[in-house]
Motif scaffolding. Structure first.
Motif, mmCIF file in Angstrom:
data_model
loop_
_atom_site.group_PDB
_atom_site.id
_atom_site.type_symbol
_atom_site.label_atom_id
_atom_site.label_comp_id
_atom_site.label_asym_id
_atom_site.label_seq_id
_atom_site.Cartn_x
_atom_site.Cartn_y
_atom_site.Cartn_z
ATOM 1 N N ASP A 117 71.439 90.294 49.336
ATOM 2 C CA ASP A 117 72.591 89.420 49.153
ATOM 3 C C ASP A 117 72.396 88.268 50.145
ATOM 4 O OD1 ASP A 117 75.001 88.073 49.363
ATOM 5 O OD2 ASP A 117 76.240 89.881 49.360
ATOM 6 N N PRO A 118 72.024 87.069 49.667
ATOM 7 C CA PRO A 118 71.728 85.972 50.596
ATOM 8 C C PRO A 118 72.867 85.659 51.553
ATOM 9 C CG PRO A 118 70.976 85.412 48.390
ATOM 10 C CD PRO A 118 71.767 86.675 48.263
ATOM 11 N N GLU A 119 74.107 85.801 51.093
ATOM 12 C CA GLU A 119 75.249 85.513 51.973
ATOM 13 C C GLU A 119 75.341 86.544 53.098
ATOM 14 O OE1 GLU A 119 80.106 84.805 51.742
ATOM 15 O OE2 GLU A 119 78.935 85.040 49.909
ATOM 16 N N GLN A 120 75.197 87.816 52.734
ATOM 17 C CA GLN A 120 75.214 88.867 53.746
ATOM 18 C C GLN A 120 74.042 88.694 54.714
ATOM 19 O OE1 GLN A 120 73.524 92.860 53.006
ATOM 20 N NE2 GLN A 120 75.634 93.624 53.171
ATOM 21 N N GLY A 121 72.856 88.426 54.172
ATOM 22 C CA GLY A 121 71.676 88.246 55.013
ATOM 23 C C GLY A 121 71.830 87.091 55.978
ATOM 24 N N ALA A 122 72.389 85.993 55.505
ATOM 25 C CA ALA A 122 72.591 84.831 56.370
ATOM 26 C C ALA A 122 73.594 85.145 57.471
ATOM 27 C CB ALA A 122 73.048 83.639 55.549
ATOM 28 N N ALA A 123 74.625 85.938 57.147
ATOM 29 C CA ALA A 123 75.607 86.326 58.167
ATOM 30 C C ALA A 123 74.941 87.155 59.257
ATOM 31 C CB ALA A 123 76.747 87.116 57.525
ATOM 32 N N ILE A 124 74.058 88.066 58.855
ATOM 33 C CA ILE A 124 73.346 88.890 59.828
ATOM 34 C C ILE A 124 72.465 88.020 60.726
ATOM 35 C CG2 ILE A 124 71.563 90.669 60.082
ATOM 36 C CD1 ILE A 124 72.716 91.844 57.393
ATOM 37 N N VAL A 125 71.726 87.106 60.119
ATOM 38 C CA VAL A 125 70.834 86.242 60.905
ATOM 39 C C VAL A 125 71.627 85.289 61.787
ATOM 40 C CG1 VAL A 125 68.995 84.507 60.775
ATOM 41 C CG2 VAL A 125 68.962 86.468 59.230
ATOM 42 N N SER A 126 72.836 84.915 61.368
ATOM 43 C CA SER A 126 73.660 84.065 62.236
ATOM 44 C C SER A 126 73.960 84.785 63.545
ATOM 45 C CB SER A 126 74.962 83.661 61.531
ATOM 46 O OG SER A 126 75.876 84.743 61.448
ATOM 47 N N GLY A 127 74.170 86.106 63.467
ATOM 48 C CA GLY A 127 74.371 86.884 64.681
ATOM 49 C C GLY A 127 73.115 86.956 65.523
ATOM 50 N N ILE A 128 71.973 87.113 64.864
ATOM 51 C CA ILE A 128 70.700 87.135 65.597
ATOM 52 C C ILE A 128 70.488 85.809 66.324
ATOM 53 C CG2 ILE A 128 68.187 87.258 65.340
ATOM 54 C CD1 ILE A 128 68.683 89.172 62.960
ATOM 55 N N ALA A 129 70.753 84.703 65.639
ATOM 56 C CA ALA A 129 70.604 83.382 66.269
ATOM 57 C C ALA A 129 71.561 83.229 67.447
ATOM 58 C CB ALA A 129 70.842 82.286 65.239
ATOM 59 N N GLN A 130 72.787 83.715 67.293
ATOM 60 C CA GLN A 130 73.753 83.638 68.386
ATOM 61 C C GLN A 130 73.276 84.453 69.582
ATOM 62 O OE1 GLN A 130 76.440 81.782 68.921
ATOM 63 N NE2 GLN A 130 76.682 82.756 70.900
ATOM 64 N N GLY A 131 72.741 85.631 69.317
ATOM 65 C CA GLY A 131 72.196 86.447 70.397
ATOM 66 C C GLY A 131 71.042 85.759 71.100
ATOM 67 N N CYS A 132 70.176 85.115 70.326
ATOM 68 C CA CYS A 132 69.055 84.385 70.925
ATOM 69 C C CYS A 132 69.553 83.241 71.798
ATOM 70 C CB CYS A 132 68.122 83.862 69.834
ATOM 71 S SG CYS A 132 67.118 85.132 69.035
ATOM 72 N N LEU A 133 70.582 82.548 71.342
ATOM 73 C CA LEU A 133 71.152 81.458 72.147
ATOM 74 C C LEU A 133 71.727 82.006 73.451
ATOM 75 C CD1 LEU A 133 72.894 79.391 69.332
ATOM 76 C CD2 LEU A 133 71.013 78.608 70.781
#
Length: 356
Positions: A117-133
């Motif tokens: 589900d691209p929307e679900q996947g993007a939400a997950i990666v948004s958290g990964i990006a936030q963690g990286c920041l």
């Protein structure tokens, strides 16, 4: 040769390449947001690149860590909240790097699901990006695997891999740990990412739905409260290490709690004496203990109980270290001290009582 009118396609077998491409396009801006010296923040190649010289290192030692989020993912899936577990994924890796004195440099993720589900996947990666920041590291690549038949509808799994570096001779723990060194505890944000098989069993016993108000936090649903992201201690610890030069060891309190994690950074002959009365556990731990009838000893070997990181400093330097950490926004308690370890004695000795 198969008749093209009747022949199967990859999509009919359950793998949608177009959905994968849509997800990549959605996450590209998120990945770019994590750019830092040494990484350009672009994805799509066969491998991610990092330039250690551009990051300012002269004689670095690389440090690597990998981890997952465990069954906290089941809470996220059942609660329908997917934008925070990526922070947990990063936190579990980078907190393990910084305890060795290393600066996290880059991160890669593995995301596996039965149906993408691209929307679900993007939400997950948004958290990964936030963690990286939050950690100051670059998200330089990853893998998205759509595997029909491997996971039930809606289920997914995550794994993360992080690499950091420290200049040679500056790794932790130092070789100077000694009897009388002081233990400082840094407050956790909640349960973090360990013990969720027990958490989920207690929720089941309570009869509550994840959409119900949290009994220990009236401002949030039970699901949202239990999904509070793992605190990332990287920037505050690196700043304190740089400013004081007086941190001798660090311990990330994850699965196994104090008794399994603290001894990992202590030399033979030393034990940690911990004053349990100094800890003020967040309300979630009292609710878990009381609802599940979980004994204090079991809580201490399963959860962080309010202390997500332990800092060891010499008695002469502890005030300076505590001030530096508090200036970075950490809540710090005097947790105990290092003492001589008896032959065949435990690595952690408790004093007082945990207020649950």
């Amino acid at each position: 040769m198969a008749d093209p009118k009747n022949g199967l396609t990859y999509a009919q077998a359950g793998v949608d390449i177009d959905a994968g491409n849509e997800m990549v396009n959605r996450i590209k801006p998120l990945v770019r947001s994590t750019r830092r010296p040494g990484a350009d923040g672009e994805i799509g190649g066969f491998g991610g690149l990092f330039d250690l010289k551009a990051a300012g290192f002269s004689d670095p030692v690389l440090v690597a860590a990998n981890d997952g989020v465990g069954t906290k993912l089941k809470v996220a899936i059942e609660a329908g909240i997917h934008d925070t577990v990526g922070i947990d994924l990063v936190a579990m890796c980078v907190n393990d790097l910084v305890v060795q004195g290393a600066e996290p440099l880059f991160f890669l993720d593995y995301f596996a699901t039965g149906k993408l589900d691209p929307e679900q996947g993007a939400a997950i990666v948004s958290g990964i990006a936030q963690g990286c920041l939050q950690a100051g590291c670059a998200l330089i690549g990853g893998e998205t695997a759509e595997m029909p038949g491997m996971y039930r509808d809606g289920d997914y799994d995550l794994a993360g891999f992080a690499v950091g570096a420290a200049e040679r001779g500056q790794l932790l723990p130092s070789g100077t740990l000694a009897e009388g060194d002081v233990l400082l505890g840094l407050a956790s944000s909640g349960v973090h990412s360990n013990g969720y098989s027990l958490v989920r069993r207690i929720v089941e016993m309570s009869g509550l739905d994840y959409a119900a108000p949290a009994p220990f936090d009236a401002s949030a649903s039970l699901g949202a409260a239990l999904l509070e992201p793992t605190r990332i201690y990287v920037k505050s610890l690196l700043a304190a290490i740089c400013e004081t030069g007086a941190i001798r060891a660090l311990a990330h309190i994850t699965g196994g709690g104090f008794p399994e994690n603290l001894p990992r950074v202590l030399p033979e002959g030393l034990a940690a004496e911990i004053d349990l009365g100094a800890i003020q556990p967040p309300a979630v731990f009292s609710w878990l203990a009381q609802t599940g009838g979980v004994a204090a000893e079991e809580m201490l070997r399963t959860f962080n109980c309010g202390v997500g990181m332990i800092v060891v400093a010499a008695q002469d330097n502890v005030d300076e270290v505590q001030s530096a950490l508090e200036a970075q926004g950490e809540s710090v308690i005097r947790l105990g001290k290092l003492a001589k370890r008896a032959d065949n004695g435990p690595g952690v000795i408790y004093q007082g009582t945990l207020a649950l």
